[in-house]
Design a protein around this motif. Structure first.
Motif, PDB file in Angstrom:
ATOM      1  N   MET A 126      61.994   9.167  50.592  1.00  0.00           N
ATOM      2  CA  MET A 126      61.935  10.214  49.561  1.00  0.00           C
ATOM      3  C   MET A 126      60.515  10.319  49.006  1.00  0.00           C
ATOM      4  N   LYS A 127      60.021  11.522  48.854  1.00  0.00           N
ATOM      5  CA  LYS A 127      58.657  11.720  48.375  1.00  0.00           C
ATOM      6  C   LYS A 127      58.524  11.281  46.919  1.00  0.00           C
ATOM      7  N   LYS A 128      57.434  10.570  46.648  1.00  0.00           N
ATOM      8  CA  LYS A 128      57.172  10.112  45.282  1.00  0.00           C
ATOM      9  C   LYS A 128      56.025  10.927  44.688  1.00  0.00           C
ATOM     10  N   TYR A 129      56.304  11.577  43.590  1.00  0.00           N
ATOM     11  CA  TYR A 129      55.268  12.352  42.920  1.00  0.00           C
ATOM     12  C   TYR A 129      54.352  11.426  42.113  1.00  0.00           C
ATOM     13  N   VAL A 130      53.088  11.810  42.056  1.00  0.00           N
ATOM     14  CA  VAL A 130      52.109  11.065  41.256  1.00  0.00           C
ATOM     15  C   VAL A 130      52.422  11.284  39.779  1.00  0.00           C
ATOM     16  N   THR A 131      52.436  10.212  38.994  1.00  0.00           N
ATOM     17  CA  THR A 131      52.735  10.306  37.567  1.00  0.00           C
ATOM     18  C   THR A 131      51.490  10.005  36.737  1.00  0.00           C
ATOM     19  N   ILE A 132      51.576  10.294  35.443  1.00  0.00           N
ATOM     20  CA  ILE A 132      50.446   9.984  34.568  1.00  0.00           C
ATOM     21  C   ILE A 132      50.280   8.474  34.427  1.00  0.00           C
ATOM     22  N   GLU A 133      51.356   7.727  34.656  1.00  0.00           N
ATOM     23  CA  GLU A 133      51.267   6.257  34.649  1.00  0.00           C
ATOM     24  C   GLU A 133      50.377   5.777  35.792  1.00  0.00           C
ATOM     25  N   ASP A 134      50.517   6.440  36.974  1.00  0.00           N
ATOM     26  CA  ASP A 134      49.691   6.078  38.133  1.00  0.00           C
ATOM     27  C   ASP A 134      48.218   6.328  37.830  1.00  0.00           C
ATOM     28  N   ILE A 135      47.939   7.472  37.205  1.00  0.00           N
ATOM     29  CA  ILE A 135      46.556   7.822  36.874  1.00  0.00           C
ATOM     30  C   ILE A 135      45.995   6.846  35.837  1.00  0.00           C
ATOM     31  N   ALA A 136      46.795   6.530  34.826  1.00  0.00           N
ATOM     32  CA  ALA A 136      46.363   5.616  33.757  1.00  0.00           C
ATOM     33  C   ALA A 136      46.010   4.244  34.324  1.00  0.00           C
ATOM     34  N   LYS A 137      46.793   3.777  35.291  1.00  0.00           N
ATOM     35  CA  LYS A 137      46.562   2.460  35.886  1.00  0.00           C
ATOM     36  C   LYS A 137      45.216   2.406  36.610  1.00  0.00           C
ATOM     37  N   ILE A 138      44.922   3.451  37.377  1.00  0.00           N
ATOM     38  CA  ILE A 138      43.660   3.491  38.133  1.00  0.00           C
ATOM     39  C   ILE A 138      42.472   3.711  37.206  1.00  0.00           C
ATOM     40  N   ALA A 139      42.653   4.566  36.193  1.00  0.00           N
ATOM     41  CA  ALA A 139      41.558   4.887  35.270  1.00  0.00           C
ATOM     42  C   ALA A 139      41.302   3.777  34.254  1.00  0.00           C
ATOM     43  N   GLY A 140      42.268   2.895  34.084  1.00  0.00           N
ATOM     44  CA  GLY A 140      42.126   1.818  33.111  1.00  0.00           C
ATOM     45  C   GLY A 140      42.211   2.299  31.674  1.00  0.00           C
ATOM     46  N   VAL A 141      43.032   3.315  31.443  1.00  0.00           N
ATOM     47  CA  VAL A 141      43.215   3.855  30.088  1.00  0.00           C
ATOM     48  C   VAL A 141      44.708   3.934  29.801  1.00  0.00           C
ATOM     49  N   SER A 142      45.050   4.320  28.584  1.00  0.00           N
ATOM     50  CA  SER A 142      46.460   4.438  28.213  1.00  0.00           C
ATOM     51  C   SER A 142      47.076   5.724  28.770  1.00  0.00           C
ATOM     52  N   VAL A 143      48.402   5.718  28.849  1.00  0.00           N
ATOM     53  CA  VAL A 143      49.135   6.910  29.293  1.00  0.00           C
ATOM     54  C   VAL A 143      48.878   8.076  28.345  1.00  0.00           C
ATOM     55  N   ASN A 144      48.811   7.792  27.054  1.00  0.00           N
ATOM     56  CA  ASN A 144      48.559   8.827  26.056  1.00  0.00           C
ATOM     57  C   ASN A 144      47.196   9.481  26.275  1.00  0.00           C
ATOM     58  N   THR A 145      46.187   8.680  26.626  1.00  0.00           N
ATOM     59  CA  THR A 145      44.840   9.225  26.876  1.00  0.00           C
ATOM     60  C   THR A 145      44.853  10.149  28.084  1.00  0.00           C
ATOM     61  N   VAL A 146      45.564   9.731  29.141  1.00  0.00           N
ATOM     62  CA  VAL A 146      45.673  10.575  30.332  1.00  0.00           C
ATOM     63  C   VAL A 146      46.351  11.909  29.980  1.00  0.00           C
ATOM     64  N   SER A 147      47.445  11.823  29.237  1.00  0.00           N
ATOM     65  CA  SER A 147      48.186  13.020  28.842  1.00  0.00           C
ATOM     66  C   SER A 147      47.301  13.981  28.059  1.00  0.00           C
ATOM     67  N   ARG A 148      46.537  13.443  27.128  1.00  0.00           N
ATOM     68  CA  ARG A 148      45.677  14.282  26.283  1.00  0.00           C
ATOM     69  C   ARG A 148      44.525  14.872  27.087  1.00  0.00           C
ATOM     70  N   ALA A 149      44.015  14.118  28.043  1.00  0.00           N
ATOM     71  CA  ALA A 149      42.935  14.621  28.892  1.00  0.00           C
ATOM     72  C   ALA A 149      43.432  15.758  29.785  1.00  0.00           C
ATOM     73  N   LEU A 150      44.602  15.576  30.376  1.00  0.00           N
ATOM     74  CA  LEU A 150      45.182  16.599  31.257  1.00  0.00           C
ATOM     75  C   LEU A 150      45.528  17.871  30.502  1.00  0.00           C
ATOM     76  N   ASN A 151      45.830  17.734  29.217  1.00  0.00           N
ATOM     77  CA  ASN A 151      46.147  18.901  28.378  1.00  0.00           C
ATOM     78  C   ASN A 151      44.932  19.418  27.627  1.00  0.00           C
ATOM     79  N   ASN A 152      43.731  18.906  28.009  1.00  0.00           N
ATOM     80  CA  ASN A 152      42.446  19.373  27.470  1.00  0.00           C
ATOM     81  C   ASN A 152      42.349  19.254  25.955  1.00  0.00           C
ATOM     82  N   LYS A 153      42.843  18.138  25.422  1.00  0.00           N
ATOM     83  CA  LYS A 153      42.755  17.889  23.983  1.00  0.00           C
ATOM     84  C   LYS A 153      41.325  17.488  23.623  1.00  0.00           C
ATOM     85  N   PRO A 154      40.842  17.866  22.431  1.00  0.00           N
ATOM     86  CA  PRO A 154      39.433  17.648  22.059  1.00  0.00           C
ATOM     87  C   PRO A 154      39.083  16.204  21.678  1.00  0.00           C
TER      88      PRO A 154
END
Length: 332
Positions: A1-29
């Protein structure tokens, strides 16, 4: 079954929190530009796709509209759909499309499916053999626009052409050119467009003091083969006619084929007028005189009306009637 990339996956590689990834993807200031660029780069490399369904559940809006057509392969609806698509892109909405094949039960199923999918609103080109489904939507106060049809006694948003005027213009054109016995190949009268075009036909006859004759109207379905068979039926029934007004261009194409097979010259012996002005009307031999409907505008305005209802900018039902135009070519 195909696994979609999640914000948790991005946070792990970037070394930041899930909340930071979410805010970055939503272009928060409040996310540092350098961090934002890093997150966006990782998201792109991983093939991240935002989960719109989850966002829709949180916001209780899907920014998705359901479109229900009789037959999207019909050139008329293909052009209308272009207008709907253009408006949806402009407004930032997605479309979901279903065809009914002119079967009421399919229309009911399509509405139910779209409601399950939690679309924000519906655009429906209805079958019109029944109106129970439309009445239910109105009772629910669900945003809906009726496309190309009119319902008597239902307060619902509608957009359609001035069908009475269209029928009148087509018939008057034939009468002005000296034709005395125009045959009308019409659709079934449960369709509002067929009913109103017939009214326009009668109006023109009355204006020229020609008595309406029921035998001069053949009722059938709306495809090429139906126009072909209706024309042959008129000939076999010994109906005398010098011109033909068809409910739509597709039926006119069929009628032209039948006339040619019978050795009848168009327009010398029999003139013929269609309705819709679909793209192929210019290329058929002879080029078809027809009533032009504003197909792209109809689709565009239908979507615009729907968005105003969805967003609450308009509360009262609106009936939008578009003008029509006679396009004279070689067939009449």
């Amino acid at each position: 079954m195909k696994k979609y990339v999640t914000i948790e996956d991005i946070a792990k590689i970037a070394g930041v929190s899930v909340n930071t990834v979410s805010r970055a993807l939503n272009n928060k200031p409040d996310v540092k530009e350098e961090t934002k660029k890093k997150i966006l780069k990782i998201a792109k490399e991983l093939g991240y796709v935002k989960n719109i369904a989850a966002s829709s559940l949180r916001r209780k809006i899907s920014r998705t509209v359901g479109v229900i057509l009789e037959d999207s392969s019909n050139p008329f609806y293909a052009e209308v759909l272009k207008g709907i698509e253009y408006a949806s892109r402009k407004q930032g909405y997605q479309l979901m499309l279903m065809n009914t094949e002119r079967v009421y039960e399919n229309e009911e199923k399509a509405i139910f499916t779209f409601l399950q999918r939690r679309v924000d609103g519906l655009i429906i080109a209805p079958v019109q053999t029944k109106d129970d489904d439309v009445r239910k939507l109105v009772k629910m106060n669900f945003p809906v626009v009726i496309l190309g049809r009119h319902f008597e006694g239902i307060d619902v948003d509608e957009i359609h052409s001035d069908e009475i005027r269209g029928g009148y213009l087509a018939t008057k054109h034939l009468l002005e050119r000296g034709r005395k016995r125009p045959l009308m190949i019409n659709s079934y009268l449960f369709r509002s467009a067929a009913k109103m075009r017939l009214e326009g036909y009668k109006k023109a006859l009355a204006e020229y003091e020609i008595q309406f004759d029921e035998s001069m109207v053949i009722t059938t379905d709306i495809d090429v083969e139906n126009g072909y068979e209706a024309l042959l039926k008129a000939v076999k029934s010994n109906i005398v006619f010098d011109s033909v007004f068809c409910y739509n261009d597709m039926m006119a194409f069929g009628a032209i084929k039948a006339l040619k097979e019978l050795g009848v010259e168009i327009p010398k012996d029999v003139a013929i007028v269609g309705y819709d002005d679909i793209m192929f009307s210019t290329y058929i031999d002879p080029p078809l005189t027809t009533v032009r409907i504003k197909k792209f505008e109809m689709g565009y305005e239908a979507f615009t009306m729907l968005v105003r209802r969805i967003t609450g900018r308009r509360k009262k039902p609106k009936r939008n009637i578009l003008d029509v135009e006679l396009i004279v070519r070689e067939s009449a």
